[in-house]
Scaffold this active site. Structure first.
Site, PDB file in Angstrom:
ATOM      1  CE1 TYR A  65      -2.773   2.422   0.932  1.00 58.06           C
ATOM      2  CE2 TYR A  65      -1.669   3.513   2.088  1.00 58.06           C
ATOM      3  CZ  TYR A  65      -3.172   3.832   1.766  1.00 58.06           C
ATOM      4  OH  TYR A  65      -3.444   4.490   1.653  1.00 58.06           O
ATOM      5  CG  HIS A  89      -3.831  14.338  -0.688  1.00 55.15           C
ATOM      6  ND1 HIS A  89      -4.349  12.968  -1.959  1.00 55.15           N
ATOM      7  CD2 HIS A  89      -4.669  12.705   0.047  1.00 55.15           C
ATOM      8  CE1 HIS A  89      -4.961  12.422  -2.133  1.00 55.15           C
ATOM      9  NE2 HIS A  89      -5.107  11.845  -0.633  1.00 55.15           N
ATOM     10  CG  ASN A 135      -0.484   8.385   5.882  1.00 60.11           C
ATOM     11  OD1 ASN A 135      -0.130   7.631   5.946  1.00 60.11           O
ATOM     12  ND2 ASN A 135      -1.960   8.838   6.502  1.00 60.11           N
ATOM     13  CE1 TYR A 141     -18.362  28.250  47.366  1.00 58.42           C
ATOM     14  CE2 TYR A 141     -19.276  27.486  45.833  1.00 58.42           C
ATOM     15  CZ  TYR A 141     -19.474  27.576  46.737  1.00 58.42           C
ATOM     16  OH  TYR A 141     -20.312  26.474  47.997  1.00 58.42           O
ATOM     17  NE  ARG A 193     -15.203  30.102  50.560  1.00 64.11           N
ATOM     18  CZ  ARG A 193     -16.392  29.260  50.777  1.00 64.11           C
ATOM     19  NH1 ARG A 193     -16.663  28.134  50.916  1.00 64.11           N
ATOM     20  NH2 ARG A 193     -17.667  29.976  50.810  1.00 64.11           N
ATOM     21  CG  PHE A 202      -3.455   7.159   9.848  1.00 61.29           C
ATOM     22  CD1 PHE A 202      -4.976   7.214   9.881  1.00 61.29           C
ATOM     23  CD2 PHE A 202      -2.700   5.958   8.804  1.00 61.29           C
ATOM     24  CE1 PHE A 202      -5.192   6.193   9.768  1.00 61.29           C
ATOM     25  CE2 PHE A 202      -3.595   5.397   8.368  1.00 61.29           C
ATOM     26  CZ  PHE A 202      -5.147   4.783   8.543  1.00 61.29           C
ATOM     27  CD  GLU A 254      -8.561   7.749   4.269  1.00 63.65           C
ATOM     28  OE1 GLU A 254      -9.267   8.946   4.599  1.00 63.65           O
ATOM     29  OE2 GLU A 254      -8.215   7.264   3.649  1.00 63.65           O
TER      30      GLU A 254
END
Length: 494
Positions: A52, A82, A194, A277, A280, A326, A411
């Protein structure tokens, strides 16, 4: 010089490289590991083994085999296609961190790239050539594909960079520094994009600023305690030891140290029995935020030394495994946790601001005005703080609970970690402004009480801060004061 080994990078070293422009190199043993890994990729290509990303398509195209003669085109096509990020670019500091983290990950020797690829990333760092990387467009799995593609384009002479204070073409910047663009070989494009380096780089910058904010919030709160004549008993060590959280104990100790010789603090029963608060419970609230930051730090320290691309190459190429390192889920959850933790520092700070300006809650002049009624004083500073903390509540919504399938449902679960890291940065900027507002108000309050009665430690902060922002003698455009104090807080730590 920071020497990259792939397993020993620290957050402090990242800070030095990013903010102090320390030079970077690669360890010789890492170079040897990288060489062996690259030789394994060359054998895979020569033997026509199907692996791959080396001789197949990507994502849903993983079953499409690529001819041996096209493997270089495959890598270039990958980063071009991409590189589709949109929106404003990441800050230049994040881009610089991205280069560093990507180089360190590849230096582990599991990615199959040539040493020259890592050396070129280091050259970009050392010559301060930082890729212009759009912030939006990453799903956080398979890593930060879109942002890292914009980074990878620079190595082949494409895209844009920050260079000498301007944005210019990558090719021009490389040419001026005598750096030749690379031709990517098998797997190198995939190895570059990646991974989780965009969300992690943003996360590291987030963390470094968040840590700074957390500690600054303590001395700012100490000035507020003096301005409100707060009760010191709530910070007694025995109370915090009785609960047992280390961070809570430490916050209480630091507050006690800041206020050790103050004549403005009170004991319980002198003026009132208890404080609200927001005064404190400072150790409990701030301490819990520090606990969250410790968790974030642990995850970042692992991730900056992690191999996060796919596939990974082991045993000199005898074992090549497609996995899912990834996937940004560890960082996504950490960033969402940090968003909540830092937002809380602003939430409690805004409540202290309200106590400083509201005449129904203290005996200070209404809205700290020099002439109440004629002049509004700090009235609208509290409005601004309230707006910022409200915005933070929206930004603090976790990004990691969302997932949208991609790549033809191959994916089918993603982290959205980069969105979480980006939103954390926005929250941090807002918190910085809220703390600036608290500081402006606290300075005014202690002036009313008597600066000569302050603790020696807080007095030093008072004197330094007064050089940045003057007293409120009459109404003015306070926006400029907030920005000036905010910038001082941000850059006094670098």
């Amino acid at each position: 010089m920071v020497v990259l080994t792939g397993h020993s990078l620290t957050l402090e070293e990242v800070r030095r490289v990013v903010f102090h422009k320390e030079k970077v190199g690669m360890a010789s043993e890492s170079t040897q590991k990288v060489e062996k890994s690259h030789e394994a990729v060359k054998r895979i290509v020569a033997d026509k083994k199907v692996v791959y990303g080396i001789n197949t398509g990507f994502g849903k195209f993983s079953d499409v085999l690529i001819d041996q003669g096209d493997v270089k085109d495959l890598q270039l096509n990958l980063i071009r296609s991409h590189a589709c990020g949109v929106g404003d670019p990441f800050p230049e500091t994040v881009s610089r961190a991205m280069l560093l983290l990507r180089a360190n990950a590849l230096a582990k020797g599991f990615s199959g790239v040539r040493p020259v690829l890592i050396e070129r990333l280091i050259e970009l760092i050392n010559n301060e050539i930082h890729p212009v990387v759009p912030q939006q467009g990453s799903l956080g799995a398979s890593g930060d594909l879109a942002p890292l593609s914009h980074l990878a384009l620079v190595l082949v002479g494409e895209g844009e960079v920050f260079y000498k204070g301007e944005i210019c073409s990558a090719n021009d910047a490389l040419s001026k520094e005598g750096i030749s663009p690379l031709t990517l070989e098998a797997k190198e494009g995939l190895a570059l994009i990646n991974g989780t380096q965009a969300m992690t780089a943003m996360g590291v910058i987030d963390y470094l600023e968040a840590e700074r904010i957390a500690y600054q919030s303590e001395w700012i709160a100490s000035l507020t305690i003096e301005g409100l004549r707060g009760i010191i008993d709530a910070f007694d060590e025995d109370i915090h030891l009785a609960r047992g959280y280390v961070q809570q104990i430490d916050v209480a100790r630091r507050i006690r140290d800041y206020l050790a010789d103050s004549h403005l603090i009170t004991k319980q029963g002198e003026l009132r029995v208890q404080d609200a608060y927001s005064i404190r419970c400072i150790p409990q609230v701030h301490g819990a935020s520090l606990q969250a930051l410790d968790y974030v730090k642990e995850k970042l320290e692992i991730e900056i030394n992690a191999a996060t691309d796919n596939p990974l190459i082991f045993d000199d190429g005898e074992k090549v495994i497609s996995g899912g390192n990834f996937h940004g889920q560890p960082i996504a959850l950490a960033m969402d946790f940090m968003k909540i933790a830092i937002a809380e520092l602003a939430n409690i700070s805004e409540r202290r601001i309200e106590r400083l300006v509201n005449p129904q809650l203290s005996d200070l002049p209404p809205f700290l005005s020099p002439e109440p009624g004629l002049q509004s004083g700090a009235m609208i500073l509290q409005y601004c703080a309230a707006s910022l903390v409200s915005e933070n509540k929206t930004l603090a919504h976790p990004a990691s609970v969302d997932s949208i399938p991609s790549s033809g449902n191959q994916e089918d679960h993603v982290s959205m970690g980069t969105i979480a890291a980006r939103h954390a940065y926005d929250i941090i900027k807002n918190v910085n402004h809220v703390l600036a507002i608290e500081l402006i108000c606290a300075l005014q309050a202690v002036e009313f009480r008597g600066v000569d009665k302050m603790a020696s430690s807080t007095r030093k902060y008072f004197d330094e801060a007064r050089r940045v922002v003057p007293t409120i003698a009459k109404d003015r455009q306070f926006s400029k004061d907030i920005e000036r104090v905010s910038e001082w807080l941000r850059y006094s730590w670098v």
